[in-house]
Scaffold this motif. Structure first.
Motif, mmCIF file in Angstrom:
data_model
loop_
_atom_site.group_PDB
_atom_site.id
_atom_site.type_symbol
_atom_site.label_atom_id
_atom_site.label_comp_id
_atom_site.label_asym_id
_atom_site.label_seq_id
_atom_site.Cartn_x
_atom_site.Cartn_y
_atom_site.Cartn_z
ATOM 1 N N PRO A 160 2.614 5.228 3.699
ATOM 2 C CA PRO A 160 1.524 6.215 3.771
ATOM 3 C C PRO A 160 2.026 7.637 3.551
ATOM 4 C CG PRO A 160 2.192 5.565 5.975
ATOM 5 C CD PRO A 160 3.073 4.804 5.024
ATOM 6 N N THR A 194 -3.661 9.865 8.953
ATOM 7 C CA THR A 194 -2.666 9.028 8.287
ATOM 8 C C THR A 194 -2.088 8.011 9.255
ATOM 9 O OG1 THR A 194 -2.090 10.871 6.829
ATOM 10 C CG2 THR A 194 -0.539 9.051 6.939
ATOM 11 N N THR A 208 -11.693 8.932 2.834
ATOM 12 C CA THR A 208 -10.692 7.886 2.771
ATOM 13 C C THR A 208 -11.284 6.542 2.367
ATOM 14 O OG1 THR A 208 -8.890 6.860 3.989
ATOM 15 C CG2 THR A 208 -10.922 7.178 5.174
ATOM 16 N N TYR A 245 0.864 -1.187 0.000
ATOM 17 C CA TYR A 245 0.000 0.000 0.000
ATOM 18 C C TYR A 245 0.895 1.229 0.000
ATOM 19 C CZ TYR A 245 -3.520 3.465 0.952
ATOM 20 O OH TYR A 245 -4.338 4.559 0.837
ATOM 21 N N SER A 246 0.627 2.156 -0.925
ATOM 22 C CA SER A 246 1.386 3.401 -0.961
ATOM 23 C C SER A 246 0.483 4.534 -1.417
ATOM 24 C CB SER A 246 2.590 3.280 -1.915
ATOM 25 O OG SER A 246 2.158 3.104 -3.248
ATOM 26 N N GLU A 270 1.190 11.798 3.628
ATOM 27 C CA GLU A 270 0.311 12.757 4.293
ATOM 28 C C GLU A 270 -0.319 13.681 3.261
ATOM 29 O OE1 GLU A 270 1.736 14.581 7.974
ATOM 30 O OE2 GLU A 270 3.493 13.300 7.796
ATOM 31 N N ILE A 301 4.368 -0.896 3.279
ATOM 32 C CA ILE A 301 3.396 0.145 3.622
ATOM 33 C C ILE A 301 4.090 1.500 3.556
ATOM 34 C CG2 ILE A 301 1.801 1.001 5.376
ATOM 35 C CD1 ILE A 301 1.651 -1.845 6.468
ATOM 36 N N ILE A 340 -3.381 9.367 2.205
ATOM 37 C CA ILE A 340 -4.520 9.007 3.038
ATOM 38 C C ILE A 340 -5.323 10.283 3.202
ATOM 39 C CG2 ILE A 340 -5.292 8.010 5.207
ATOM 40 C CD1 ILE A 340 -3.533 6.161 3.604
ATOM 41 N N ALA A 352 -2.549 3.940 9.011
ATOM 42 C CA ALA A 352 -1.364 3.088 8.922
ATOM 43 C C ALA A 352 -1.311 2.107 10.089
ATOM 44 C CB ALA A 352 -0.104 3.952 8.894
#
Length: 458
Positions: free
Chosen positions: A290, A301, A271, A261-262, A292, A288, A265, A305
């Motif tokens: 995330p 965020t 979301t 997941y990239s 901002e 992962i 958020i 996460a």
């Protein structure tokens, strides 16, 4: 002399012989299927035998521009050529249909073409467009022959600053043969008649699913029933404007081995939330990253996460977490990682790093790109994690700047990691050679719990 001339003539005849034309029709058809469809059609001028040979090809590939010279084909000419090919095609089944578009076309034509190949049991469908396009075929979501579906509209989404492809999907979908599903820059629209706002996608053979910059409309819960899913990748590289909806995406994926997941958020309620049923899965790797959306969304965020991390509790072997500093705002209890053997951290604070280490008792490899703070209070012997004593063998430090926090952690690790075999330090590009030399001397002077670990400076 005559014998010599005869031999040379025979050799010349062998060189001039048309080897391809001697092949069986089925082999020639197979070869033509690897060409652009326009090029395959052009072979009809070679001879009478080749006149209708192209009509037996099983892979269709259309591009509305000349591939090599970047010159464009007229819209009308392209439309007519696709219709003619589909009309004269003799192949009973189609292995693949690929469409790459750079111009505006009425969505009606695209849907007609998709419908035509679906009726012939197409196995692989690839649609790419950098223009606005709507796909509204219900038959697409009823196909029992489709094995691979790729809808790539990301270029259009970047150009329009919004998703340029709307795909209407019924609230119940069952594709028995689908193994690969890739969606990019697509807005999935559930029919307004679906009062429950729930969508169930059942893909019993799906192995790979990738979604990039996708939006879900008119739906609150999307459930993926994917018992054989192995690879799941979700990315949101662009921040969309508010769509006033919140979608929970659930994956029942007991055989998942690779997760990624990239991206952004966005602040709630915009979301997309993930709910992963991984109770029996053994995840080989999870990545992962995330991003901002705005400063005010740091809490959202971090919460997202953190909730994502909790779903990998005790079933992930390799974890890569970028921008882990966002977890500083998550105050809930951290999950345990009982199977974790490799941990890669992007920019991480000392508090978060120690929590990860304490909760990963069987960790063997630790890779830190950037350490954001490691104070004297962290060096307390009571903070030594179990993995330092029993399992940690390799440590890597990237982007070393030579600041006190980094040196403090290096000293802490070298003093307490009892089974350490190798430590590597890669200096940041801004660090001067003269300063890096002093940093090396200081690190080499630290006391070590292991007599001879290999220490590298890169």
């Amino acid at each position: 002399m005559d014998s010599s001339n005869s031999s040379s003539k025979k050799k010349k005849c062998e060189e001039d012989e048309d080897m391809i034309s001697n092949l069986p029709d089925v082999i020639i058809s197979r070869i033509l299927s690897f060409l652009l469809t326009k090029e395959a059609v052009c072979t009809c001028v070679l001879s009478k035998r080749w006149m209708n040979m192209w009509t037996t090809i099983t892979k269709l590939r259309f591009i509305d521009r000349k591939l090599y010279y970047r010159t464009y084909i007229s819209r009308t000419h392209f439309l007519n050529s696709v219709y003619r090919v589909l009309l004269h095609l003799d192949a009973k089944s189609i292995e693949g249909f690929s469409l790459s578009l750079t111009k505006d076309y009425d969505s009606y034509h695209i849907n007609q073409w998709i419908s035509a190949v679906l009726s012939r049991g197409v196995k692989e469908l690839f649609i790419e467009s950098n223009r606005k396009l709507d796909i509204f075929l219900h038959s697409l979501w009823k196909s029992q022959s489709l094995e691979k579906l790729v809808l790539d509209m990301n270029v259009c989404a970047v150009r329009l600053h919004m998703n340029g492809c709307a795909v209407k999907v019924p609230h119940l979908v069952y594709l028995s043969s689908l193994t690969v599903l890739e969606l990019s820059g697509v807005t999935v629209v559930c029919p307004p008649s679906n009062e429950s706002k729930n969508m169930c996608l059942n893909f019993p053979l799906l192995r790979v699913h990738r979604a990039t910059n996708c939006i879900w409309l008119n739906v609150k819960v999307v459930s993926f029933e994917v018992p054989l899913l192995e690879v799941l990748s979700i990315s949101h590289t662009r921040a969309f404007k508010s769509v006033d909806s919140q979608t929970v995406i659930k994956f029942c994926a007991p055989r998942l081995t690779k997760f990624s997941y990239s991206g952004f958020i966005a602040p709630i309620p915009d979301t997309v939330l993930l709910d992963l049923d991984l109770s029996t899965a053994r995840i080989a790797s999870a990545n992962i990253d995330p991003w901002e959306f705005v400063r005010e969304s740091t809490e959202n965020t971090g919460s997202f996460a953190f909730e994502l991390l909790k779903q990998f509790n005790n079933n992930v072997e390799c974890l890569k977490f970028e921008r882990s500093k966002v977890l500083a705002v998550a105050h809930d209890e951290f999950p345990a990682f009982g199977m974790l053997t490799r941990l890669e951290m992007g920019n991480v604070t000392g508090d978060i790093l120690l929590i990860f280490l304490r909760n990963s008792p069987f960790l063997k490899t630790l890779d830190i790109q950037e350490l954001l703070g490691f104070g004297e209070e962290h060096c307390n012997p009571e903070n030594v994690p179990y993995c330092f004593i029993s399992n940690l063998e390799v440590m890597k430090f990237g982007k070393l700047k030579g600041v006190e926090d980094e040196l403090r952690f290096a000293k802490f690790a070298l003093e307490h990691a009892r089974v350490l075999k190798r430590v590597s330090f890669c200096h940041h590009w801004e660090l001067r050679k003269s300063i890096f030399g002093k940093v090396k001397k200081k690190i080499l002077s630290f006391k070590r719990s292991v007599s001879s670990p290999i220490i590298e400076f890169l």
